[in-house]
Scaffold this motif. Sequence first.
Motif, PDB file in Angstrom:
ATOM      1  N   ARG A 134       2.782  -7.013  -7.767  1.00 25.50           N
ATOM      2  CA  ARG A 134       3.271  -6.692  -6.441  1.00 25.50           C
ATOM      3  C   ARG A 134       4.908  -7.099  -6.267  1.00 25.50           C
ATOM      4  O   ARG A 134       5.570  -6.322  -5.954  1.00 25.50           O
ATOM      5  CB  ARG A 134       2.723  -7.751  -5.425  1.00 25.50           C
ATOM      6  N   LYS A 145      -2.227   1.396  -3.557  1.00 24.79           N
ATOM      7  CA  LYS A 145      -3.411   0.553  -4.083  1.00 24.79           C
ATOM      8  C   LYS A 145      -3.597  -0.562  -2.865  1.00 24.79           C
ATOM      9  O   LYS A 145      -2.526  -0.878  -2.472  1.00 24.79           O
ATOM     10  CB  LYS A 145      -3.078  -0.009  -5.597  1.00 24.79           C
ATOM     11  N   GLU A 146      -4.533  -1.291  -3.143  1.00 23.70           N
ATOM     12  CA  GLU A 146      -4.993  -2.556  -2.309  1.00 23.70           C
ATOM     13  C   GLU A 146      -4.235  -3.618  -2.990  1.00 23.70           C
ATOM     14  O   GLU A 146      -4.348  -3.858  -4.040  1.00 23.70           O
ATOM     15  CB  GLU A 146      -6.329  -2.684  -1.960  1.00 23.70           C
ATOM     16  N   ARG A 180       0.712  -1.265  -0.182  1.00 19.39           N
ATOM     17  CA  ARG A 180      -0.048   0.125   0.086  1.00 19.39           C
ATOM     18  C   ARG A 180       1.061   1.280   0.057  1.00 19.39           C
ATOM     19  O   ARG A 180       0.612   2.278  -0.764  1.00 19.39           O
ATOM     20  CB  ARG A 180      -1.142  -0.073   1.307  1.00 19.39           C
ATOM     21  N   THR A 193       2.392   1.605  -3.521  1.00 17.86           N
ATOM     22  CA  THR A 193       1.600   1.710  -4.798  1.00 17.86           C
ATOM     23  C   THR A 193       0.313   2.782  -4.520  1.00 17.86           C
ATOM     24  O   THR A 193      -0.203   3.001  -5.671  1.00 17.86           O
ATOM     25  CB  THR A 193       1.119   0.554  -5.196  1.00 17.86           C
ATOM     26  N   ASP A 242      -6.006  -5.900  -5.302  1.00 13.32           N
ATOM     27  CA  ASP A 242      -6.366  -5.446  -6.596  1.00 13.32           C
ATOM     28  C   ASP A 242      -5.119  -5.687  -7.421  1.00 13.32           C
ATOM     29  O   ASP A 242      -5.147  -5.270  -8.730  1.00 13.32           O
ATOM     30  CB  ASP A 242      -6.598  -3.892  -6.455  1.00 13.32           C
ATOM     31  N   LEU A 243      -3.924  -6.150  -6.920  1.00 11.09           N
ATOM     32  CA  LEU A 243      -2.766  -6.471  -7.809  1.00 11.09           C
ATOM     33  C   LEU A 243      -2.525  -7.879  -7.950  1.00 11.09           C
ATOM     34  O   LEU A 243      -2.685  -8.652  -6.961  1.00 11.09           O
ATOM     35  CB  LEU A 243      -1.642  -5.585  -7.328  1.00 11.09           C
TER      36      LEU A 243
END
Length: 468
Positions: free
Chosen positions: A288, A278-279, A273, A276, A282-283
């Motif tokens: 990752r 982002k969660e 997190r 990025t 979601d990757l």
Amino acid sequence: MLTKSGPTLADGTKVADLVNLETREVQMRTLSDPELYELEMERIFGKTWLLLGHESEIPAQGDFMVRDMGSDSVLVTRDKAGEIHVLLNVCSHRGMRVSTVDAGNTQIHTCIYHGWAFTTNGSFLGAPVEKECMHGKIRSKAELGLKKARVTLYGGLIFATWNIDGPSFEDFLGDAKWYYDMLFQRSDKGLEVLGPPQRFVVRANWKAAGEQSAADGYHTLTLHRWLGEVGNYSHVKDKDSGANDLTQQMYGVEISSPHGHALRCQDLARKIRRLTGKEPADLTPEERFRVLPPPGMTADMVPQLLRHLGKEQIDVMASMPPQVGGIFPNVLFAFLYLPQPDGSSLGAIALHTYVPRGPDKLEFTNWVFVEKDTPADVREKMRKQSTQLLGTTGMVEQDDSDTWPHMTLAAKGAMGRKMTLKYQAAYETGAPEGWPGPGIVNEGFTKDDTQWHWWQYWLELMTADTDA
């Protein structure tokens, strides 16, 4: 003296009674008793698979190094065919050490006492003045070679055992191998050492260090608290509490083994997190890995992971990878994500062994590793930070090597030896839902289970039925 339940010590104490399986306690005399030490040399270091080094330390034909299997000195050699051998460093003539140096290169190992000579695979060549047959005629040359250990290579690591007909190395690792493969079998070319290992002597019983290597995470909060105050984690703050990152490192998944092996797997979600925005859910694992490659790897090495590991292993590596742990009886490994001031993460890879040198002395050995494909600038940063943290003068190891002598001294006291080591903080959780890996798996705040299973295997080996 042996009984059906294992050895009995000179004072009448059964070794089996030193560990209370109901209360999860171990008598402190185990950290100082000379009788126990001698039994350990036979029953543990004479039976289990032991780490001696890495094949990259002896890359050329004729290269050798001198290491120890418990209280026995051994030659680790590479012969003309490139095969690695582990040989007892004791001349078959009069018991002199064949090699009195730490490392070198030779095709013939010659004892300085009477000149008996041996090949790199341990075969006896002959003695000076051959026509006089100074090795005699009672035993043939084939019978006079150096004693050979059983050898296996795993990810380039050299393991050996005196238990020639015992369990295979794969059986010894058991379920833990599924996780170890993520560390040692993950790339095309594998790991290599950055120079010879660092070594120093600590006035402590080997088990004080050995049981800590079984994934003791709890001590990090107190003994290594400076990591969160002025060290690598001091500038990493939790967005909700504003506190440093250290306490959160105590949560994750821990894996135990009936053979005393252990791993601590730590959640990468907060790191992902932070890098990025982002969660992680979601990757994809590949996405990752690109922002946070495994310790020791760069983003362009990620395709190698996909070639060498299974899908479930990839999922674990990208979310909750093993970072620290141990291989019974005396190995610690660390594959760490070290936060950098610029917000990036640098990998650090180190392995330790704690070689017994007597009931109250051990030799601490530290190897620093990199992947063979690691760029020169990254490997230099890894070498520097690994050494500063985990080397023989590293800040983390200065902490650890200060505690073990105190424990050993306490175990010698008339009252202290009757006290117990306690492993009573037990998991009550089990594995996370959907966890794909094998072993004894638990999640949550770090507990004592991994170390307790280490002691249970110690007890199993120490009380096993053997010939008197």
